[in-house]
Design a protein around this motif. Structure first.
Motif, short mmCIF file in Angstrom:
data_model
loop_
_atom_site.label_atom_id
_atom_site.label_comp_id
_atom_site.label_asym_id
_atom_site.label_seq_id
_atom_site.Cartn_x
_atom_site.Cartn_y
_atom_site.Cartn_z
N HIS A 141 0.77 -1.26 0.00
CA HIS A 141 0.00 0.00 0.00
C HIS A 141 0.80 1.30 0.00
CE1 HIS A 141 -0.32 -0.29 4.74
NE2 HIS A 141 0.92 -0.40 4.31
N ASP A 177 -3.79 -2.99 8.03
CA ASP A 177 -2.35 -3.03 8.32
C ASP A 177 -2.09 -1.96 9.40
OD1 ASP A 177 0.41 -3.73 6.40
OD2 ASP A 177 0.56 -2.00 7.76
N CYS A 178 -1.09 -2.21 10.24
CA CYS A 178 -0.75 -1.28 11.32
C CYS A 178 -0.28 0.09 10.80
CB CYS A 178 0.34 -1.93 12.16
SG CYS A 178 0.66 -1.08 13.69
N HIS A 179 0.15 0.13 9.52
CA HIS A 179 0.62 1.38 8.92
C HIS A 179 -0.48 2.04 8.08
CE1 HIS A 179 4.34 -0.99 9.69
NE2 HIS A 179 4.83 0.21 10.04
N ASP A 265 0.71 -7.03 10.44
CA ASP A 265 1.53 -6.38 11.47
C ASP A 265 0.67 -5.70 12.53
OD1 ASP A 265 0.67 -4.44 9.71
OD2 ASP A 265 2.68 -3.71 9.18
N GLY A 302 1.72 -5.89 5.30
CA GLY A 302 2.77 -6.06 6.29
C GLY A 302 2.57 -7.35 7.08
N TYR A 304 5.52 -9.22 10.07
CA TYR A 304 6.96 -9.42 10.20
C TYR A 304 7.35 -10.51 11.19
CZ TYR A 304 6.29 -5.39 7.39
OH TYR A 304 5.84 -4.59 6.38
ZN ZN Z 1 2.52 -2.31 7.85
#
Ligand code: ZN
Ligand code: V1S
Ligand code: CA
Length: 379
Positions: A141, A177-179, A265, A302, A304
């Motif tokens: 993204h 996503d966390c971002h 994530d 994401g 990880y």
């Molecule tokens: Zn992310």
């Protein structure tokens, strides 16, 4: 049949290229394409492959990528390699910046697999051959029109949405996503046919954008939704904002198709993330959208802590198929079985970190602000 609608079967298309796990961003880089192969092996071990259309995506050509990206940037990606990176970047071009986006071996092929999967998924949905299409190699993204960012080079999501817009009047993009989903938001910032909605950590965190003041521009004003969150989001606090906001969007925007970026994530214990979602809390988003009976694309992103990424996306594949309640919590034997020590179970549990969203009523404020923004476009 007499099954309730939430239990009825869906035609699921699952895109997987057996080569995708072989690409590597380099030693010490947190993004590991191998996680897609670990996920696939677990999906196979659970015997889910015969229950869906398993398809190898057609790799996207450079021309297909220019539906969003500039010719110059795509041409650069076709040529760059670990050996030529310096030479190609030297002459004033700044396509790859810093160590987030290395020029690794096979970079262009990796991009064409990821983007090819999301484009094929969109075509499969638009043709009516699938109700749900999955591309765990997609969801990148952050990629911009003329620049790589945050481990993302080609924005497969934008390309998939552009494909959907050929057939559908309105597309909803949701990003858990966390971002912040900045690349997708930017691509459709002035467009009222695409609503983007990102849930993300905000405050001293990559990429730094995504406040509730950013809501779109021109015709697109009101069509970008941001839900900025703090560390420690639990299943309950996430659901208490996800459900009402998405329900309101479905009501006022009436999307003809939904693209859900399932970045892993946001799970508890992620190496780069800072949320506290369990596997089931994350997958609830998939279940909630499946229930709506709107054509749905599920993408990766994401994630990880590889063993948890594989658990999550395997469980979410089961949710797409509607078989999550029949799945054995003890992991079946698979190629990467020892990675899942010590419990060898299909679970990602939470921890005891503080939920900073519950400290000063910030979660309530963020929810109210998002709902007020949506009320403005309701007419
Ligand atoms: Zn992310
Ligand atoms: N957080 C974080 C993080 N870690 C790294 C990193 C670490 C080791 C490496 F060898 C290379 C990179 N980069 C970052 C972030 C980018 C996060 C991207 C998230 C992507 C996604 O999950 O949303 C979707 C796939 N980058 C930065 O914070 C930028 C820097 C500012 C600091 C870190 N250094 C390594 C690069 C510049
Ligand atoms: Ca997000």
């Amino acid at each position: 049949s007499s099954l309730p609608i939430t239990m009825s079967k869906r035609k699921v298309a699952y895109y997987y290229d057996p080569d995708v796990g072989s690409y590597t961003y380099g030693l010490g880089h947190p993004m590991k394409p191998h996680r897609i192969r670990v996920t696939h092996d677990l999906v196979a071990a659970y015997d889910m492959l015969p229950k869906m259309h398993v398809l190898r995506p057609k790799r996207a050509s450079p021309e297909m990528l220019t539906a969003f990206h500039t010719d110059e940037y795509v041409h650069f990606l076709t040529r760059v390699s670990p050996e030529t990176a310096e030479e190609l970047t030297y002459h004033g071009t700044r396509f790859l910046v810093g160590d987030d986006n290395p020029a690794f071996e096979g970079l262009f092929e990796f991009c064409s697999i990821s983007a090819g999967g999301s484009i094929c998924a969109a075509q499969r949905i638009a043709s009516g051959a699938a109700d749900i299409a999955i591309n765990w190699a997609g969801g990148l993204h952050h990629a911009k029109k003329r620049e790589a960012s945050g481990f993302c080079y080609i924005n497969d999501i934008v390309l998939g949405i552009l494909e959907l817009l050929r057939s559908y009047p309105r597309v909803l993009y949701i990003d858990i996503d966390c971002h912040h989903g900045d690349g997708v938001e930017e691509a459709f910032y002035t467009n009222d046919r695409v609503m983007t909605c990102s849930f993300h950590k905000f405050g001293e965190y990559f990429p730094g954008t995504g406040t509730q003041e950013d809501k779109g521009r021109g015709k697109g004003r009101g069509y970008a939704i941001n839900v900025p969150l703090k560390d420690g989001v639990t299943d309950e606090s996430f659901r208490s904002v996800f459900e009402p906001v998405i329900a309101k969007i479905l009501d006022v925007f009436q999307p003809s198709a939904v693209v859900l970026q399932c970045g892993a994530d946001s799970l508890s214990g992620d190496k780069l993330g800072c949320f506290n979602l369990t596997m089931k809390g994350h997958a609830h988003c998939v279940q909630f959208l499946r229930q709506q009976n709107i054509p749905l694309i599920l993408l990766g992103g994401g994630g990880y802590t590889v063993k948890n990424v594989a658990r999550l996306w395997t469980y979410e594949t089961a949710c797409a198929l509607g078989i999550e309640n029949d799945i054995e919590p003890s992991l079946p034997w698979n190629e990467y079985f020892e990675w899942f020590a010590p419990r060898y179970r299909l679970e990602v549990v939470g921890n005891n970190m503080d939920d900073l969203n519950m400290k000063d009523g910030s979660l309530d404020r963020v929810r109210v602000t998002a709902l007020e923004q949506l009320q403005e476009i309701a007419h």
